[in-house]
Design a protein around this motif. Structure first.
Motif, PDB file in Angstrom:
ATOM      1  N   GLY A  13       0.771  -1.233   0.000  1.00 51.14           N
ATOM      2  CA  GLY A  13       0.000   0.000   0.000  1.00 51.14           C
ATOM      3  C   GLY A  13       0.800   1.279   0.000  1.00 51.14           C
ATOM      4  N   GLY A  14       2.127   1.194  -0.195  1.00 50.01           N
ATOM      5  CA  GLY A  14       2.949   2.391  -0.160  1.00 50.01           C
ATOM      6  C   GLY A  14       2.590   3.404  -1.233  1.00 50.01           C
ATOM      7  N   PHE A  15       2.126   2.918  -2.386  1.00 50.71           N
ATOM      8  CA  PHE A  15       1.826   3.819  -3.492  1.00 50.71           C
ATOM      9  C   PHE A  15       0.474   4.517  -3.332  1.00 50.71           C
ATOM     10  CE2 PHE A  15       4.793   1.457  -6.645  1.00 50.71           C
ATOM     11  CZ  PHE A  15       5.878   2.002  -5.987  1.00 50.71           C
ATOM     12  N   ALA A  16      -0.237   4.230  -2.260  1.00 48.70           N
ATOM     13  CA  ALA A  16      -1.485   4.948  -1.977  1.00 48.70           C
ATOM     14  C   ALA A  16      -1.222   6.220  -1.177  1.00 48.70           C
ATOM     15  CB  ALA A  16      -2.445   4.044  -1.212  1.00 48.70           C
ATOM     16  N   HIS A  17       0.046   6.470  -0.875  1.00 49.68           N
ATOM     17  CA  HIS A  17       0.402   7.599  -0.021  1.00 49.68           C
ATOM     18  C   HIS A  17       1.439   8.479  -0.717  1.00 49.68           C
ATOM     19  CE1 HIS A  17      -1.718   5.574   3.270  1.00 49.68           C
ATOM     20  NE2 HIS A  17      -1.159   4.473   2.812  1.00 49.68           N
ATOM     21  N   SER A  18       1.311   9.786  -0.544  1.00 49.76           N
ATOM     22  CA  SER A  18       2.233  10.725  -1.181  1.00 49.76           C
ATOM     23  C   SER A  18       3.192  11.372  -0.188  1.00 49.76           C
ATOM     24  CB  SER A  18       1.444  11.816  -1.919  1.00 49.76           C
ATOM     25  OG  SER A  18       0.858  12.726  -1.000  1.00 49.76           O
ATOM     26  N   PHE A  19       3.128  10.969   1.101  1.00 49.41           N
ATOM     27  CA  PHE A  19       3.989  11.543   2.140  1.00 49.41           C
ATOM     28  C   PHE A  19       3.811  13.063   2.231  1.00 49.41           C
ATOM     29  CE2 PHE A  19       5.737   7.514   0.991  1.00 49.41           C
ATOM     30  CZ  PHE A  19       6.255   6.978   2.152  1.00 49.41           C
ATOM     31  N   GLY A  20       2.581  13.506   2.012  1.00 53.46           N
ATOM     32  CA  GLY A  20       2.276  14.924   2.119  1.00 53.46           C
ATOM     33  C   GLY A  20       2.538  15.718   0.850  1.00 53.46           C
ATOM     34  N   LEU A  21       3.054  15.068  -0.192  1.00 51.55           N
ATOM     35  CA  LEU A  21       3.405  15.791  -1.423  1.00 51.55           C
ATOM     36  C   LEU A  21       2.173  16.369  -2.108  1.00 51.55           C
ATOM     37  CD1 LEU A  21       5.491  16.665  -3.506  1.00 51.55           C
ATOM     38  CD2 LEU A  21       5.254  14.411  -4.593  1.00 51.55           C
ATOM     39  N   GLU A  22       1.066  15.648  -2.085  1.00 51.92           N
ATOM     40  CA  GLU A  22      -0.141  16.159  -2.734  1.00 51.92           C
ATOM     41  C   GLU A  22      -0.620  17.447  -2.057  1.00 51.92           C
ATOM     42  OE1 GLU A  22      -4.303  14.435  -4.573  1.00 51.92           O
ATOM     43  OE2 GLU A  22      -3.450  13.418  -2.820  1.00 51.92           O
ATOM     44  N   ALA A  23      -0.602  17.476  -0.741  1.00 55.44           N
ATOM     45  CA  ALA A  23      -0.986  18.691  -0.015  1.00 55.44           C
ATOM     46  C   ALA A  23       0.021  19.806  -0.258  1.00 55.44           C
ATOM     47  CB  ALA A  23      -1.099  18.395   1.484  1.00 55.44           C
ATOM     48  N   ALA A  24       1.296  19.454  -0.346  1.00 55.16           N
ATOM     49  CA  ALA A  24       2.330  20.454  -0.606  1.00 55.16           C
ATOM     50  C   ALA A  24       2.160  21.083  -1.984  1.00 55.16           C
ATOM     51  CB  ALA A  24       3.716  19.828  -0.480  1.00 55.16           C
ATOM     52  N   MET A  25       1.754  20.269  -2.944  1.00 57.40           N
ATOM     53  CA  MET A  25       1.535  20.781  -4.299  1.00 57.40           C
ATOM     54  C   MET A  25       0.332  21.718  -4.333  1.00 57.40           C
ATOM     55  SD  MET A  25       0.751  18.680  -7.833  1.00 57.40           S
ATOM     56  CE  MET A  25      -0.976  18.446  -7.404  1.00 57.40           C
ATOM     57  N   GLN A  26      -0.752  21.314  -3.687  1.00 59.73           N
ATOM     58  CA  GLN A  26      -1.952  22.144  -3.707  1.00 59.73           C
ATOM     59  C   GLN A  26      -1.796  23.417  -2.873  1.00 59.73           C
ATOM     60  OE1 GLN A  26      -5.863  20.510  -3.560  1.00 59.73           O
ATOM     61  NE2 GLN A  26      -5.226  18.445  -4.158  1.00 59.73           N
ATOM     62  N   SER A  27      -0.903  23.396  -1.913  1.00 58.05           N
ATOM     63  CA  SER A  27      -0.648  24.599  -1.117  1.00 58.05           C
ATOM     64  C   SER A  27       0.436  25.475  -1.747  1.00 58.05           C
ATOM     65  CB  SER A  27      -0.226  24.215   0.304  1.00 58.05           C
ATOM     66  OG  SER A  27       1.015  23.551   0.294  1.00 58.05           O
ATOM     67  N   ARG A  28       0.947  25.012  -2.905  1.00 61.16           N
ATOM     68  CA  ARG A  28       1.959  25.756  -3.675  1.00 61.16           C
ATOM     69  C   ARG A  28       3.324  25.758  -2.995  1.00 61.16           C
ATOM     70  NH1 ARG A  28       0.453  25.852  -8.561  1.00 61.16           N
ATOM     71  NH2 ARG A  28       1.691  27.739  -9.026  1.00 61.16           N
ATOM     72  N   LEU A  29       3.537  24.849  -2.068  1.00 62.54           N
ATOM     73  CA  LEU A  29       4.862  24.704  -1.486  1.00 62.54           C
ATOM     74  C   LEU A  29       5.810  24.047  -2.490  1.00 62.54           C
ATOM     75  CD1 LEU A  29       6.633  24.967   1.111  1.00 62.54           C
ATOM     76  CD2 LEU A  29       5.936  22.632   1.678  1.00 62.54           C
ATOM     77  N   ASP A  78       5.574  18.071   8.218  1.00 63.42           N
ATOM     78  CA  ASP A  78       4.610  17.365   9.056  1.00 63.42           C
ATOM     79  C   ASP A  78       3.302  18.141   9.118  1.00 63.42           C
ATOM     80  OD1 ASP A  78       4.163  15.115  10.984  1.00 63.42           O
ATOM     81  OD2 ASP A  78       3.849  16.784  12.366  1.00 63.42           O
ATOM     82  N   THR A  79       3.399  19.457   9.203  1.00 61.31           N
ATOM     83  CA  THR A  79       2.207  20.304   9.228  1.00 61.31           C
ATOM     84  C   THR A  79       1.447  20.223   7.907  1.00 61.31           C
ATOM     85  OG1 THR A  79       3.304  21.836  10.751  1.00 61.31           O
ATOM     86  CG2 THR A  79       1.383  22.657   9.572  1.00 61.31           C
ATOM     87  N   ILE A  80       2.186  20.269   6.804  1.00 59.43           N
ATOM     88  CA  ILE A  80       1.562  20.169   5.474  1.00 59.43           C
ATOM     89  C   ILE A  80       0.849  18.845   5.304  1.00 59.43           C
ATOM     90  CG2 ILE A  80       2.087  19.929   3.017  1.00 59.43           C
ATOM     91  CD1 ILE A  80       2.074  22.778   3.852  1.00 59.43           C
ATOM     92  N   GLN A  81       1.495  17.760   5.723  1.00 56.86           N
ATOM     93  CA  GLN A  81       0.859  16.453   5.594  1.00 56.86           C
ATOM     94  C   GLN A  81      -0.423  16.380   6.423  1.00 56.86           C
ATOM     95  OE1 GLN A  81       3.161  13.050   6.873  1.00 56.86           O
ATOM     96  NE2 GLN A  81       1.991  11.655   5.580  1.00 56.86           N
ATOM     97  N   GLY A  82      -0.423  17.035   7.567  1.00 55.78           N
ATOM     98  CA  GLY A  82      -1.614  17.041   8.406  1.00 55.78           C
ATOM     99  C   GLY A  82      -2.799  17.733   7.771  1.00 55.78           C
TER     100      GLY A  82
END
Length: 242
Positions: free
Chosen positions: A36-52, A226-230
Motif C-alpha cells: 500500500g505504499g503507493f497509496a500515499h504521497s507523504f504529504g506531497l499532494e498537499a504540498a503541491m496544492q498549497s503551492r509549497l 509534518d504540518t503540510i501532511q496534516g
C-alpha cells in the motif's frame, strides 16, 4: 529462526547477505509487493496544492526534507526493531511510535502500511513461521502495526543486517515519494528516474547521518512538512490517502 531471541548483534555487524537473503531483500523493495505504499504521497499532494512545491527544484527539496524527516524520526525505530526482532521489543516500539507521531494523517498512513506489510510478510516468508504467530497474537488488540517497527522486525527475522535494513527503508521512502510525484504530473517517468539517481547520494549521506540511533534520539527535523501532511484531509480533491 526463533522469534524471541537476543538482540540481533550478528546482523548489525554483518556486511553481506547470503544469496537467499538477497532474493528476499529485492522482494521487499519491489513495488509489486502489496503493502500500500503507493497509496500515499507523504504529504506531497498537499504540498503541491498549497503551492509549497511548484517547480522541479521545489520537488527535489521536498524529497530531501522528507528523507531527512524519515531518517531522524523513523530510522531509530527501524534500527531498534532490526537488532532486537522479538515480540516484546516490537510492541514497545509500536506503542512509542504511536505516541511520537504528531499528526493523524501520518499516524493512519503508518498503521495502514505496517498492517499490510505484516500481513504480506506472514503470508510470503513462510520459512519464518513466527511472523504468522506474532501477527495473529497482535490482532487480538493492543498493537497498532506501525510501518517502521514492522519493517525492522521483518528484516531482522529474515537475517538482514541493520545498516542494509535502514538503507532499504530510506530507499522505499524515496521511491514512493518520487512515484507520487510522477502520478501528480510534477515530473515525467524519465525525469523521475533521473531525479532518483541524483537524490541517491544525498539519501546515502542522510542514511549515514541518522543510522544506528536509539529511539530516544528520534526527532522531527522538518516540522513544516509534518504540518503540510496534516492538512491532507482538508483537500477538496485528493488522489492519495495521505
Amino acid at each position: 529462526m526463533e522469534c524471541e531471541g537476543e538482540p540481533n548483534e550478528d546482523n548489525a555487524e554483518s556486511s553481506t547477505a547470503g544469496p537467499l537473503q538477497l532474493w528476499s531483500q529485492w522482494q521487499l523493495l519491489d513495488s509489486i509487493l502489496p503493502t500500500g505504499g503507493f497509496a500515499h504521497s507523504f504529504g506531497l499532494e498537499a504540498a503541491m496544492q498549497s503551492r509549497l512545491v511548484v517547480s522541479s527544484e521545489d520537488l527535489k527539496t521536498y524529497i530531501i526534507h522528507t528523507l531527512e524527516n524519515t531518517g531522524s524520526l523513523l530510522l531509530p525505530f527501524v534500527y531498534s526493531a532490526t537488532i532486537s526482532p522479538n515480540t516484546q521489543s516490537w510492541h514497545n516500539l509500536d506503542k512509542t511510535l504511536n505516541a511520537t507521531l504528531t499528526n493523524e494523517i501520518a499516524r493512519k498512513a503508518s498503521i495502514a502500511q505496517g498492517s499490510a506489510l505484516m500481513r504480506v510478510a506472514a503470508s510470503v516468508f513462510t520459512e519464518i513461521p513466527c511472523l504468522k504467530t506474532m501477527r495473529a497474537a497482535a490482532l487480538s488488540g493492543g498493537v497498532y502495526f506501525h510501518h517502521a517497527p514492522v519493517f525492522g522486525l521483518v528484516c531482522g527475522l529474515l537475517g538482514f543486517d541493520a545498516e542494509t535494513t535502514q538503507r532499504a527503508y530510506m530507499f522505499i521512502t524515496m521511491r514512493d515519494v518520487i512515484s507520487a510525484a510522477t502520478r501528480l504530473n510534477l515530473v515525467g517517468p524519465l525525469g523521475a528516474a533521473v531525479l532518483q539517481h541524483n537524490v541517491g547520494p544525498i539519501a546515502e549521506s542522510l542514511s549515514i547521518k541518522w543510522m544506528n540511533r536509539g529511539v530516544e534520539e528520534a526527532c522531527q527535523t522538518c516540522p513544516l512538512l509534518d504540518t503540510i501532511q496534516g492538512c491532507h484531509g482538508y483537500l477538496f480533491s485528493r488522489l492519495f490517502c495521505s
